[in-house]
Design a protein around this motif. Structure first.
Motif, PDB file in Angstrom:
ATOM      1  N   ILE A 129       8.545  12.552  34.294  1.00  0.00           N
ATOM      2  CA  ILE A 129       9.114  13.803  33.785  1.00  0.00           C
ATOM      3  C   ILE A 129       8.136  14.969  33.839  1.00  0.00           C
ATOM      4  O   ILE A 129       8.458  16.070  34.285  1.00  0.00           O
ATOM      5  CB  ILE A 129       9.676  13.599  32.353  1.00  0.00           C
TER       6      ILE A 129
ATOM      7  N   ARG B  47      14.770  13.959  31.473  1.00  0.00           N
ATOM      8  CA  ARG B  47      14.629  15.007  30.447  1.00  0.00           C
ATOM      9  C   ARG B  47      15.635  14.736  29.322  1.00  0.00           C
ATOM     10  O   ARG B  47      15.335  14.850  28.149  1.00  0.00           O
ATOM     11  CB  ARG B  47      14.867  16.364  31.119  1.00  0.00           C
TER      12      ARG B  47
ATOM     13  N   ILE C  71       4.196  10.450  28.557  1.00  0.00           N
ATOM     14  CA  ILE C  71       4.265  10.752  27.126  1.00  0.00           C
ATOM     15  C   ILE C  71       2.893  10.568  26.492  1.00  0.00           C
ATOM     16  O   ILE C  71       2.441  11.401  25.711  1.00  0.00           O
ATOM     17  CB  ILE C  71       5.344   9.893  26.438  1.00  0.00           C
TER      18      ILE C  71
ATOM     19  N   SER D 178      -2.333  17.220  21.015  1.00  0.00           N
ATOM     20  CA  SER D 178      -2.237  17.209  19.549  1.00  0.00           C
ATOM     21  C   SER D 178      -3.612  17.088  18.909  1.00  0.00           C
ATOM     22  O   SER D 178      -3.913  17.794  17.936  1.00  0.00           O
ATOM     23  CB  SER D 178      -1.344  16.059  19.084  1.00  0.00           C
TER      24      SER D 178
ATOM     25  N   THR E 292      -5.535  20.345  19.195  1.00  0.00           N
ATOM     26  CA  THR E 292      -5.023  21.381  18.284  1.00  0.00           C
ATOM     27  C   THR E 292      -5.565  21.157  16.872  1.00  0.00           C
ATOM     28  O   THR E 292      -5.989  22.105  16.198  1.00  0.00           O
ATOM     29  CB  THR E 292      -3.474  21.362  18.271  1.00  0.00           C
TER      30      THR E 292
ATOM     31  N   LEU F 277      -2.781  27.715  17.543  1.00  0.00           N
ATOM     32  CA  LEU F 277      -2.159  27.552  18.868  1.00  0.00           C
ATOM     33  C   LEU F 277      -2.145  28.863  19.652  1.00  0.00           C
ATOM     34  O   LEU F 277      -2.154  28.867  20.880  1.00  0.00           O
ATOM     35  CB  LEU F 277      -0.725  27.031  18.713  1.00  0.00           C
TER      36      LEU F 277
ATOM     37  N   PHE G 261       7.382  16.122  17.563  1.00  0.00           N
ATOM     38  CA  PHE G 261       6.531  14.933  17.447  1.00  0.00           C
ATOM     39  C   PHE G 261       5.073  15.355  17.233  1.00  0.00           C
ATOM     40  O   PHE G 261       4.381  14.868  16.343  1.00  0.00           O
ATOM     41  CB  PHE G 261       6.674  14.110  18.737  1.00  0.00           C
TER      42      PHE G 261
HETATM   43  C1  HEM Z   1       0.249  20.610  20.275  1.00  0.00           C
HETATM   44  C2  HEM Z   1       0.923  19.784  21.005  1.00  0.00           C
HETATM   45  C3  HEM Z   1       1.535  20.081  22.343  1.00  0.00           C
HETATM   46  C4  HEM Z   1       1.465  21.190  23.132  1.00  0.00           C
HETATM   47  C5  HEM Z   1       0.724  22.482  22.846  1.00  0.00           C
HETATM   48  C6  HEM Z   1       2.264  20.936  24.314  1.00  0.00           C
HETATM   49  C7  HEM Z   1       2.450  21.825  25.353  1.00  0.00           C
HETATM   50  C8  HEM Z   1       3.245  21.580  26.454  1.00  0.00           C
HETATM   51  C9  HEM Z   1       3.446  22.520  27.536  1.00  0.00           C
HETATM   52  C10 HEM Z   1       2.821  23.892  27.624  1.00  0.00           C
HETATM   53  C11 HEM Z   1       4.293  21.941  28.424  1.00  0.00           C
HETATM   54  C12 HEM Z   1       4.804  22.567  29.718  1.00  0.00           C
HETATM   55  C13 HEM Z   1       5.940  23.508  29.395  1.00  0.00           C
HETATM   56  C14 HEM Z   1       6.425  24.358  30.531  1.00  0.00           C
HETATM   57  O1  HEM Z   1       6.240  24.028  31.705  1.00  0.00           O
HETATM   58  O2  HEM Z   1       7.032  25.405  30.227  1.00  0.00           O
HETATM   59  C15 HEM Z   1       4.628  20.635  27.921  1.00  0.00           C
HETATM   60  C16 HEM Z   1       5.449  19.746  28.569  1.00  0.00           C
HETATM   61  C17 HEM Z   1       5.705  18.489  28.111  1.00  0.00           C
HETATM   62  N1  HEM Z   1       5.291  17.944  26.915  1.00  0.00           N
HETATM   63 FE1  HEM Z   1       4.150  18.843  25.510  1.00  0.00          FE
HETATM   64  N2  HEM Z   1       2.808  19.682  24.222  1.00  0.00           N
HETATM   65  C18 HEM Z   1       2.397  19.130  23.031  1.00  0.00           C
HETATM   66  C19 HEM Z   1       2.716  17.881  22.546  1.00  0.00           C
HETATM   67  C20 HEM Z   1       3.537  16.983  23.177  1.00  0.00           C
HETATM   68  C21 HEM Z   1       3.887  15.677  22.647  1.00  0.00           C
HETATM   69  C22 HEM Z   1       3.430  15.157  21.298  1.00  0.00           C
HETATM   70  C23 HEM Z   1       4.682  15.068  23.574  1.00  0.00           C
HETATM   71  C24 HEM Z   1       5.339  13.716  23.556  1.00  0.00           C
HETATM   72  C25 HEM Z   1       5.302  12.878  22.563  1.00  0.00           C
HETATM   73  C26 HEM Z   1       4.842  16.000  24.682  1.00  0.00           C
HETATM   74  C27 HEM Z   1       5.585  15.760  25.817  1.00  0.00           C
HETATM   75  C28 HEM Z   1       5.777  16.661  26.833  1.00  0.00           C
HETATM   76  C29 HEM Z   1       6.543  16.359  28.033  1.00  0.00           C
HETATM   77  C30 HEM Z   1       7.248  15.032  28.349  1.00  0.00           C
HETATM   78  C31 HEM Z   1       6.507  17.517  28.822  1.00  0.00           C
HETATM   79  C32 HEM Z   1       7.149  17.708  30.196  1.00  0.00           C
HETATM   80  C33 HEM Z   1       8.493  18.410  30.073  1.00  0.00           C
HETATM   81  C34 HEM Z   1       9.101  18.712  31.435  1.00  0.00           C
HETATM   82  O3  HEM Z   1       8.369  18.921  32.400  1.00  0.00           O
HETATM   83  O4  HEM Z   1      10.329  18.770  31.504  1.00  0.00           O
HETATM   84  N3  HEM Z   1       4.135  17.148  24.401  1.00  0.00           N
HETATM   85  N4  HEM Z   1       3.981  20.436  26.712  1.00  0.00           N
END
Ligand code: HEM
Length: 545
Positions: A156, A169, A338, A346, A349, A401, A487
């Motif tokens: 993903i 997704r 994941i 996390s 942060t 953040l 989460f």
């Molecule tokens: C402070 C914690 C977190 C931050 C700042 C963060 C930030 C981000 C960012 C910037 C993206 C890309 C968004 C985009 O392209 O517009 C992303 C994607 C993603 N994040 Fe997080 N994330 C965090 C925590 C988590 C956690 C805890 C999980 C899962 C348990 C997670 C799972 C994912 C997944 C699966 C994607 C891909 C979504 C996609 O491409 O469709 N993230 N995250």
């Protein structure tokens, strides 16, 4: 495509393009036909040399209505493009902010080797990319190293936009990371928090604690339990080391990713062999976990709320209609995605938030006052029901953040169809980076942007990070917005509340707060350069169980 873009870019920024026609000089130097007849041959040649580029320049200008208007950018070198600008300026998000200020405050076009990259550095540009043209920019670039890593099971996080990504997704938002599932893992979080608190309490008053390491363990163990149902991830440390090594290669900066058309780059680079070795070892660990889950008696995973992520994915694999079957390879990629997306983001942060609180004692005092007043008498510790009342603590997390988004440039997108963005053309195939770090510190949108001031989020109508306010996008926006926000925040807010409730904090050796080093290091989630060593003095006893 790459070839086409890079050629244009080089021409645009080459000395021919940069030195606009110095009209008066050309006029002075242009003799009449009668004069030309008297000129010696070498002067005629010189004249031709001057006129030919001028002719091309004017003819390009005449073609302007149909010509592309590419985003501006700094000067480029042959072959490497703009990489030298980055190499000379430190961390990429800072280098790109500085370049954008001079060359393209909204959109800037760079070339990394052969790869054209557009950098969006303003809220207006981010809005265009992630809202106005969201569908066109919703894909991710698939570089040669990514292809080698995924081998068709894209998962993903880095998957191009297509039916397979859409299906996964949905699995993420409706099953794995839904509000209900995040709630179901509450006992796991609270249990891991107790371990964190006990480890801090054991050292408190006697020796400094390495909070950076404690945060990593807390988040990694809690995430592993959510994914596989147990904290006993075989070869956990080796696995974490591999993940780190992998992320050092994956962000598209290896030789084969910079020169995707070059077979020589592939032959010279050590990245392909490392990727394949990591892939083999990490998938072996995943195979073991999946087999254990398959071998379990069905009763063990009967209760919906007791399912871990692997249980859910295996159940969906059985249920899935055959149009987009959830392959076992895909399940492994999702597990890795994941874990990779959750842990570093996390824990980093948490680390930045605590460091900012230590550097700003008045803010620390205010947050502690709120936590202690609000949690007094509630089971003697921080629980998730109490978090809703901790408004100031939430502002602390938001401010952290804003100043320190772990994904400083989000996760790269790719433009799937040519788009005109703020009057500039972004060709299909271009990699798109959004500089969330620069946007969060833009003085045009934030007062005193470099100051840590959670109060800015207390005002009514303050910005939020859920993808509607493009001045503040640590989780991205649009259809690729982070699905793990709830989460991640549940872990971060719970741990901060508990640490502020139970302990008072200072720096080892009486180091003054303002001397705490806040330098960033290069890394997948932009951590602090040094681990956070602190002295914890117990205030409210940590309950035994
Ligand atoms: C402070 C914690 C977190 C931050 C700042 C963060 C930030 C981000 C960012 C910037 C993206 C890309 C968004 C985009 O392209 O517009 C992303 C994607 C993603 N994040 Fe997080 N994330 C965090 C925590 C988590 C956690 C805890 C999980 C899962 C348990 C997670 C799972 C994912 C997944 C699966 C994607 C891909 C979504 C996609 O491409 O469709 N993230 N995250």
């Amino acid at each position: 495509m790459h070839q086409h873009c890079s050629t244009r870019l080089w021409f645009k920024n080459s000395s021919v393009g940069a030195l606009q026609p110095p009209v008066p000089i050309v006029e002075e130097a242009t003799p009449s036909p009668a004069m030309a007849a008297d000129l010696p041959l070498y002067q005629l040649l010189l004249l031709l040399l001057l006129l030919v580029p001028l002719f091309f320049l004017l003819s390009t200008r005449r073609r302007a209505p149909n010509a592309q208007r590419l985003p501006p950018g700094p000067w480029a070198l042959p072959v490497i493009g703009h990489l030298h600008h980055l190499a000379a300026r430190g961390l990429p998000h800072r280098a790109m902010r500085d370049l954008a200020r001079r060359h393209g405050p909204h959109l800037m076009l760079l070339r990394f080797g052969e790869v054209p990259v557009v950098v969006a550095s303003s809220p207006a540009a981010a809005r265009e990319v992630m809202r106005t043209h969201d569908a066109a920019f919703a894909s991710r670039p698939m570089s040669p190293m990514s292809r080698l890593w995924f081998q068709g099971a894209d998962g993903i996080l880095f998957a191009p936009c297509g039916d397979a990504w859409r299906q996964l997704r949905r699995v993420c938002t409706q099953e794995l990371l839904s509000a209900r599932r995040v709630q179901a893992f509450r006992p796991v979080r609270e249990d891991e928090l107790r371990r964190l608190l006990h480890s801090v309490a054991a050292a408190s008053g006697r020796r400094p604690v390495n909070l950076t390491e404690s945060f990593k363990t807390y988040i990694a163990d809690s995430t592993v339990r959510a994914i596989i149902g147990s904290r006993r991830l075989r070869d956990r440390d080796a696995y974490l080391r591999m993940l780190k090594g992998l992320f050092a290669i994956m962000p598209g900066m290896s030789l084969p990713d910079l020169f995707p058309s070059s077979r020589l780059a592939m032959l010279l680079s050590r990245a392909p062999a490392s990727i394949l070795a990591y892939r083999r070892s990490m998938r072996l660990i995943m195979d073991g976990i999946i087999q254990e889950h398959r071998d379990r008696t069905p009763a063990a995973a009967d209760d919906d709320d007791e399912e871990d992520f692997v249980d859910v994915l295996l159940r969906l694999q059985k249920e899935a209609d055959s149009q987009f079957p959830l392959t076992t390879e895909n399940i492994k990629t999702v597990m890795l995605d994941i874990f990779g997306a959750s842990t570093e983001t996390s824990s980093t942060t948490l680390d930045w938030a605590m460091a900012e609180l230590l550097r700003n004692p008045r803010t620390m005092e205010k947050a502690q006052r709120e936590v202690r007043q609000s949690l007094a008498g509630r089971r003697g510790t921080a629980t998730e029901d109490a978090l809703a009342d901790l408004h100031y603590l939430r502002c602390v997390v938001k401010e952290s953040l804003r100043l320190h988004p772990p994904a400083t440039m989000l996760v790269p997108r790719q433009c799937q169809a040519p788009r005109r963005v703020l009057g500039l053309d972004v060709p299909a195939g271009t990699t798109v980076l959004v500089n969330a770090w620069a946007i969060g510190r833009d003085p045009a949108h934030w007062d005193d942007p470099d100051r840590f001031s959670p109060e800015r989020f207390e005002r009514s109508g303050a910005r939020d990070f859920r993808g509607a306010d493009f001045e503040f996008i640590p989780f991205g926006a649009g259809r690729r917005i982070c699905p793990g926000m709830a989460f991640g925040l549940a872990h971060i807010e719970l741990a901060l509340a508990a640490l502020l409730l139970h302990f008072d904090w200072s720096l080892p050796g009486g180091t003054p707060a303002e001397e705490l080093d806040m330098t960033e290091a290069f890394g997948i989630a932009t951590p602090r350069r040094h681990d956070l060593w602190v002295v914890a003095v117990p205030r409210v006893p940590v309950p035994e169980n």
